[in-house]
Design a protein around this motif. Structure first.
Motif, PDB file in Angstrom:
ATOM      1  N   GLY A   1       3.131   9.479  -6.431  1.00 62.78           N
ATOM      2  CA  GLY A   1       3.625  10.749  -5.915  1.00 62.78           C
ATOM      3  C   GLY A   1       2.920  11.266  -4.679  1.00 62.78           C
ATOM      4  O   GLY A   1       3.038  12.453  -4.354  1.00 62.78           O
ATOM      5  N   LEU A   2       2.190  10.396  -3.980  1.00 61.70           N
ATOM      6  CA  LEU A   2       1.528  10.827  -2.746  1.00 61.70           C
ATOM      7  C   LEU A   2       2.417  10.517  -1.548  1.00 61.70           C
ATOM      8  O   LEU A   2       3.060   9.469  -1.499  1.00 61.70           O
ATOM      9  CB  LEU A   2       0.184  10.118  -2.567  1.00 61.70           C
ATOM     10  CG  LEU A   2      -0.940  10.527  -3.501  1.00 61.70           C
ATOM     11  CD1 LEU A   2      -2.180   9.678  -3.243  1.00 61.70           C
ATOM     12  CD2 LEU A   2      -1.265  12.006  -3.353  1.00 61.70           C
ATOM     13  N   ARG A   3       2.420  11.441  -0.593  1.00 62.88           N
ATOM     14  CA  ARG A   3       3.143  11.226   0.644  1.00 62.88           C
ATOM     15  C   ARG A   3       2.464  10.093   1.401  1.00 62.88           C
ATOM     16  O   ARG A   3       1.238   9.983   1.437  1.00 62.88           O
ATOM     17  CB  ARG A   3       3.119  12.518   1.458  1.00 62.88           C
ATOM     18  CG  ARG A   3       4.076  12.560   2.613  1.00 62.88           C
ATOM     19  CD  ARG A   3       4.200  13.981   3.167  1.00 62.88           C
ATOM     20  NE  ARG A   3       2.936  14.621   3.457  1.00 62.88           N
ATOM     21  CZ  ARG A   3       2.301  14.531   4.624  1.00 62.88           C
ATOM     22  NH1 ARG A   3       2.813  13.849   5.603  1.00 62.88           N
ATOM     23  NH2 ARG A   3       1.151  15.162   4.796  1.00 62.88           N
TER      24      ARG A   3
ATOM     25  N   THR B   1      -8.517   9.262  -5.321  1.00 62.29           N
ATOM     26  CA  THR B   1      -9.270   9.274  -6.579  1.00 62.29           C
ATOM     27  C   THR B   1      -8.545  10.123  -7.626  1.00 62.29           C
ATOM     28  O   THR B   1      -8.373   9.699  -8.765  1.00 62.29           O
ATOM     29  CB  THR B   1     -10.701   9.802  -6.342  1.00 62.29           C
ATOM     30  OG1 THR B   1     -11.346   8.969  -5.383  1.00 62.29           O
ATOM     31  CG2 THR B   1     -11.512   9.803  -7.625  1.00 62.29           C
ATOM     32  N   THR B   2      -8.103  11.295  -7.230  1.00 64.35           N
ATOM     33  CA  THR B   2      -7.376  12.188  -8.144  1.00 64.35           C
ATOM     34  C   THR B   2      -6.099  11.533  -8.644  1.00 64.35           C
ATOM     35  O   THR B   2      -5.747  11.667  -9.814  1.00 64.35           O
ATOM     36  CB  THR B   2      -7.062  13.525  -7.438  1.00 64.35           C
ATOM     37  OG1 THR B   2      -8.297  14.135  -7.048  1.00 64.35           O
ATOM     38  CG2 THR B   2      -6.296  14.470  -8.348  1.00 64.35           C
ATOM     39  N   ALA B   3      -5.422  10.794  -7.771  1.00 69.55           N
ATOM     40  CA  ALA B   3      -4.162  10.131  -8.137  1.00 69.55           C
ATOM     41  C   ALA B   3      -4.387   8.871  -8.966  1.00 69.55           C
ATOM     42  O   ALA B   3      -3.435   8.311  -9.510  1.00 69.55           O
ATOM     43  CB  ALA B   3      -3.379   9.785  -6.875  1.00 69.55           C
ATOM     44  N   GLY B   4      -5.638   8.408  -9.063  1.00 67.83           N
ATOM     45  CA  GLY B   4      -5.934   7.228  -9.873  1.00 67.83           C
ATOM     46  C   GLY B   4      -5.776   5.904  -9.138  1.00 67.83           C
ATOM     47  O   GLY B   4      -5.823   4.850  -9.759  1.00 67.83           O
ATOM     48  N   LEU B   5      -5.632   5.939  -7.824  1.00 65.19           N
ATOM     49  CA  LEU B   5      -5.528   4.693  -7.057  1.00 65.19           C
ATOM     50  C   LEU B   5      -6.896   4.128  -6.691  1.00 65.19           C
ATOM     51  O   LEU B   5      -7.040   2.949  -6.387  1.00 65.19           O
ATOM     52  CB  LEU B   5      -4.737   4.912  -5.765  1.00 65.19           C
ATOM     53  CG  LEU B   5      -3.246   5.120  -5.923  1.00 65.19           C
ATOM     54  CD1 LEU B   5      -2.597   5.411  -4.574  1.00 65.19           C
ATOM     55  CD2 LEU B   5      -2.597   3.901  -6.568  1.00 65.19           C
ATOM     56  N   VAL B   6      -7.904   4.992  -6.716  1.00 59.48           N
ATOM     57  CA  VAL B   6      -9.259   4.625  -6.332  1.00 59.48           C
ATOM     58  C   VAL B   6     -10.208   5.201  -7.367  1.00 59.48           C
ATOM     59  O   VAL B   6      -9.961   6.269  -7.924  1.00 59.48           O
ATOM     60  CB  VAL B   6      -9.568   5.194  -4.922  1.00 59.48           C
ATOM     61  CG1 VAL B   6     -11.040   5.142  -4.607  1.00 59.48           C
ATOM     62  CG2 VAL B   6      -8.772   4.451  -3.866  1.00 59.48           C
TER      63      VAL B   6
ATOM     64  N   LEU C   1       0.834  -1.201   0.000  1.00 61.83           N
ATOM     65  CA  LEU C   1       0.000   0.000   0.000  1.00 61.83           C
ATOM     66  C   LEU C   1       0.871   1.254   0.000  1.00 61.83           C
ATOM     67  O   LEU C   1       0.601   2.212  -0.734  1.00 61.83           O
ATOM     68  CB  LEU C   1      -0.944   0.008   1.203  1.00 61.83           C
ATOM     69  CG  LEU C   1      -2.003  -1.103   1.234  1.00 61.83           C
ATOM     70  CD1 LEU C   1      -2.749  -1.093   2.562  1.00 61.83           C
ATOM     71  CD2 LEU C   1      -2.972  -0.978   0.071  1.00 61.83           C
ATOM     72  N   ARG C   2       1.924   1.244   0.813  1.00 61.59           N
ATOM     73  CA  ARG C   2       2.839   2.394   0.850  1.00 61.59           C
ATOM     74  C   ARG C   2       3.508   2.598  -0.506  1.00 61.59           C
ATOM     75  O   ARG C   2       3.636   3.727  -0.979  1.00 61.59           O
ATOM     76  CB  ARG C   2       3.870   2.212   1.971  1.00 61.59           C
ATOM     77  CG  ARG C   2       3.259   2.384   3.365  1.00 61.59           C
ATOM     78  CD  ARG C   2       4.305   2.410   4.473  1.00 61.59           C
ATOM     79  NE  ARG C   2       4.998   1.146   4.647  1.00 61.59           N
ATOM     80  CZ  ARG C   2       4.549   0.108   5.336  1.00 61.59           C
ATOM     81  NH1 ARG C   2       3.375   0.179   5.944  1.00 61.59           N
ATOM     82  NH2 ARG C   2       5.250  -0.997   5.440  1.00 61.59           N
ATOM     83  N   GLU C   3       3.907   1.514  -1.145  1.00 64.41           N
ATOM     84  CA  GLU C   3       4.537   1.616  -2.470  1.00 64.41           C
ATOM     85  C   GLU C   3       3.560   2.159  -3.509  1.00 64.41           C
ATOM     86  O   GLU C   3       3.935   2.934  -4.384  1.00 64.41           O
ATOM     87  CB  GLU C   3       5.097   0.260  -2.921  1.00 64.41           C
ATOM     88  CG  GLU C   3       6.373  -0.128  -2.224  1.00 64.41           C
ATOM     89  CD  GLU C   3       7.466   0.928  -2.344  1.00 64.41           C
ATOM     90  OE1 GLU C   3       7.714   1.433  -3.463  1.00 64.41           O
ATOM     91  OE2 GLU C   3       8.074   1.262  -1.309  1.00 64.41           O
ATOM     92  N   SER C   4       2.289   1.771  -3.409  1.00 66.46           N
ATOM     93  CA  SER C   4       1.272   2.295  -4.331  1.00 66.46           C
ATOM     94  C   SER C   4       1.153   3.805  -4.194  1.00 66.46           C
ATOM     95  O   SER C   4       1.051   4.525  -5.188  1.00 66.46           O
ATOM     96  CB  SER C   4      -0.089   1.647  -4.057  1.00 66.46           C
ATOM     97  OG  SER C   4      -0.059   0.277  -4.340  1.00 66.46           O
ATOM     98  N   LEU C   5       1.154   4.288  -2.965  1.00 62.54           N
ATOM     99  CA  LEU C   5       1.067   5.733  -2.724  1.00 62.54           C
ATOM    100  C   LEU C   5       2.296   6.448  -3.296  1.00 62.54           C
ATOM    101  O   LEU C   5       2.169   7.463  -3.980  1.00 62.54           O
ATOM    102  CB  LEU C   5       0.940   6.013  -1.225  1.00 62.54           C
ATOM    103  CG  LEU C   5      -0.386   5.600  -0.582  1.00 62.54           C
ATOM    104  CD1 LEU C   5      -0.279   5.605   0.937  1.00 62.54           C
ATOM    105  CD2 LEU C   5      -1.518   6.494  -1.051  1.00 62.54           C
ATOM    106  N   LYS C   6       3.472   5.902  -3.024  1.00 63.63           N
ATOM    107  CA  LYS C   6       4.713   6.509  -3.530  1.00 63.63           C
ATOM    108  C   LYS C   6       4.735   6.536  -5.054  1.00 63.63           C
ATOM    109  O   LYS C   6       5.193   7.507  -5.653  1.00 63.63           O
ATOM    110  CB  LYS C   6       5.931   5.748  -3.014  1.00 63.63           C
ATOM    111  CG  LYS C   6       6.204   5.930  -1.549  1.00 63.63           C
ATOM    112  CD  LYS C   6       7.418   5.089  -1.147  1.00 63.63           C
ATOM    113  CE  LYS C   6       7.599   5.030   0.351  1.00 63.63           C
ATOM    114  NZ  LYS C   6       8.706   4.125   0.716  1.00 63.63           N
ATOM    115  N   ALA C   7       4.242   5.472  -5.674  1.00 65.18           N
ATOM    116  CA  ALA C   7       4.281   5.353  -7.135  1.00 65.18           C
ATOM    117  C   ALA C   7       3.497   6.451  -7.832  1.00 65.18           C
ATOM    118  O   ALA C   7       3.804   6.803  -8.976  1.00 65.18           O
ATOM    119  CB  ALA C   7       3.762   3.982  -7.567  1.00 65.18           C
TER     120      ALA C   7
END
Length: 148
Positions: A17-19, A66-71, A9-15
């Motif tokens: 560009g989210l902190r 949602t904006t980042a495209g993860l959800v 999950l942390r790697e998904s956020l980093k990928a």
């Protein structure tokens, strides 16, 4: 949450560009665990892990994810917004018109966007959204007939 899952999950956020923050990891995990969940259900799930998290924090995280495209945020007619982590494909949904249950439906034909618009009006179309409505198996087996 397992160490491996948390790391994923942390790697998904980093990928994207989210902190990486505890609320973001918790919300993303909740969305993965509960496809098509509404915001209140997600808040409840996140609060089991982070009891002090506010409603606003969950709303803000959902917007960022949602904006980042993860959800993906979906809102079938007459329903509250719901969230899913299945992104990057052009799948559709089937919704029970009695209880509101939602399930994913893959594209029936060909490549996305699955449907060709009769007129594009100059738009470059990259996605089509189809919602199928019906009665789910649980409601079909119910002794009380659904109201229409």
């Amino acid at each position: 949450m397992s160490t491996t899952r948390g790391a994923d999950l942390r790697e998904s956020l980093k990928a994207v560009g989210l902190r990486v923050t505890r609320p973001r990891v918790a919300v993303l995990g909740a969305v993965e665990d509960q496809p098509h969940a509404d915001t209140e259900s997600l808040i409840g799930a996140v609060r089991r892990e982070l009891p002090a998290v506010s409603h606003q924090a969950v709303y803000d995280v959902l917007r960022a994810l949602t904006t980042a495209g993860l959800v993906r945020r979906i809102q079938p007619s007459g329903s509250v917004a719901r969230y899913e982590s299945r992104v990057g494909d052009n799948h559709h949904h089937v919704v029970c018109s009695s209880c509101g249950a939602i399930a994913d439906v893959d594209c029936a034909v060909g490549e996305g966007p699955c449907l060709d618009a009769s007129e594009t009006h100059g738009f470059v179309i990259d996605e089509a959204e189809v919602t199928y409505w019906g009665i789910c198996p649980a409601c079909s087996e119910s002794p009380v007939a659904p109201t229409s």
